[in-house]
Write an enzyme that holds these catalytic residues in place. Structure first.
Site, PDB file in Angstrom:
ATOM      1  N   PRO A   1       0.818  -1.206   0.000  1.00  0.00           N
ATOM      2  CA  PRO A   1       0.000   0.000   0.000  1.00  0.00           C
ATOM      3  C   PRO A   1       0.852   1.257   0.000  1.00  0.00           C
ATOM      4  O   PRO A   1       1.943   1.280   0.584  1.00  0.00           O
ATOM      5  CB  PRO A   1      -0.812  -0.127   1.292  1.00  0.00           C
ATOM      6  CG  PRO A   1       0.007  -1.023   2.166  1.00  0.00           C
ATOM      7  CD  PRO A   1       0.659  -1.990   1.222  1.00  0.00           C
ATOM      8  N   GLU A   2       0.373   2.272  -0.679  1.00  0.00           N
ATOM      9  CA  GLU A   2       1.074   3.551  -0.733  1.00  0.00           C
ATOM     10  C   GLU A   2       0.341   4.547   0.161  1.00  0.00           C
ATOM     11  O   GLU A   2      -0.606   4.189   0.873  1.00  0.00           O
ATOM     12  CB  GLU A   2       1.170   4.021  -2.187  1.00  0.00           C
ATOM     13  CG  GLU A   2       1.908   3.020  -3.074  1.00  0.00           C
ATOM     14  CD  GLU A   2       2.052   3.475  -4.524  1.00  0.00           C
ATOM     15  OE1 GLU A   2       2.071   4.700  -4.781  1.00  0.00           O
ATOM     16  OE2 GLU A   2       2.124   2.597  -5.404  1.00  0.00           O
TER      17      GLU A   2
END
Length: 309
Positions: A18-19
């Site tokens: 995830p960013e």
């Protein structure tokens, strides 16, 4: 939209992490259940995730209150009344599930349905709010660490991080200074967490397309010889902020594992301009180019070579 209409990128194993938008979405989902609430009971079903949990982890957390729920880059930070900070990372497959007394799930977002196997609920927080917050992580690449607030600036996981891209201090002048003299590609520079924190492959590809800058461009071209920012740098900073804010509003991007804490999928993947859009027309107005894909530093890069220079 059904899951069957979503495609998983070729580099899904790399881009499963995830960013910033996905982590911020989870933070916003956890805050109502955890901020101001006390840990009545903490259950650690195993002694390690990516790394061993801190010694006496459950005892150190139980009885403390969450005074604030924050985020630094891709890390979740829960400030505790004890003076510690609970530093958490989702890893590749980690997610939080919030169940209330009524049994309904409440918090964050990813493509495949999250595991519901109790064997993957590695840490469970029973909050005084009545919420039960479970950290589920089939691959166990996530992590949890307790750090004294007074030492947070020296924490190895955080101390080398660059500025927050959505912070007021992140502007064209700062980015130009960080890239001055860098002979790496612009994309590699933006992925360097010391230059700017929280960006990953997806949102760098998207921001570069919006700013009409090639991922192959040399990073130092963002600055003049004196270190001042070029106009292109102003456009890039604006594109970074815009794409991140748009993604947060959409609940992040759900490619493999990300889900919001409600269990709902993030929807920003339906708004990708170039990422995972190989062979499709470039969406830039007036451009007749086609989105191309090539390998760059071990990752897939998507861009339009007609309008991105």
């Amino acid at each position: 939209m059904t899951a069957g209409r979503l495609c998983v990128p070729r580099n899904s194993n790399i881009d499963a992490m995830p960013e910033l938008p996905e982590v911020e979405t989870v933070r916003r989902g956890l805050a109502p259940a955890m901020e101001g609430a006390r840990f009545d009971r903490v259950v650690a079903n195993r002694g390690d995730l990516r790394w061993p949990l801190p010694k006496d982890f459950a005892k150190r957390v139980e009885g403390t209150t969450v005074t604030g729920m924050g985020r630094r880059a891709k890390y979740l930070l829960a400030d505790l009344s004890s003076g510690d900070v609970l530093v958490m990372h989702l890893g590749m497959s980690g997610s939080f599930r919030v169940a209330n007394n009524g049994g309904g799930e409440t918090p964050g977002s990813y493509y495949h349905e999250r595991s519901k196997l109790a064997a993957h609920d590695h840490v469970v927080f029973h909050m005084s709010s009545g919420a039960v917050v479970s950290f589920n992580d089939p691959r166990r690449f996530g992590s949890m660490k307790l750090v004294a607030r007074r030492d947070i600036g020296d924490e190895p996981l955080l101390r080398a991080l660059g500025p927050e891209p959505l912070g007021n201090e992140f502007d064209a002048a700062m980015l130009a200074r960080a890239c001055q003299g860098k002979r790496t590609s612009l994309k590699a520079a933006l992925l360097d967490q010391r230059v700017v924190a929280g960006l990953g492959n997806i949102y760098v590809c998207e921001a570069l397309n919006r700013a009409r800058l090639s991922p192959r461009r040399i990073a130092s071209t963002l600055a003049t010889r004196s270190g001042a920012p070029h106009e292109r740098t102003v456009l890039l900073v604006d594109a970074i902020k815009t794409v991140l804010n748009d993604a947060i509003k959409a609940g992040g991007s759900s490619l493999r594992d990300h889900r919001q804490t409600t269990g709902e999928l993030g929807m920003f993947q339906h708004n990708f301009r170039v990422y995972d859009r190989e062979g499709q027309p470039c969406p830039t107005p007036g451009c007749n180019g086609i989105v191309r894909r090539f390998e760059q530093n071990g990752r897939s890069t998507f861009y339009c070579r007609v309008c991105q220079k």
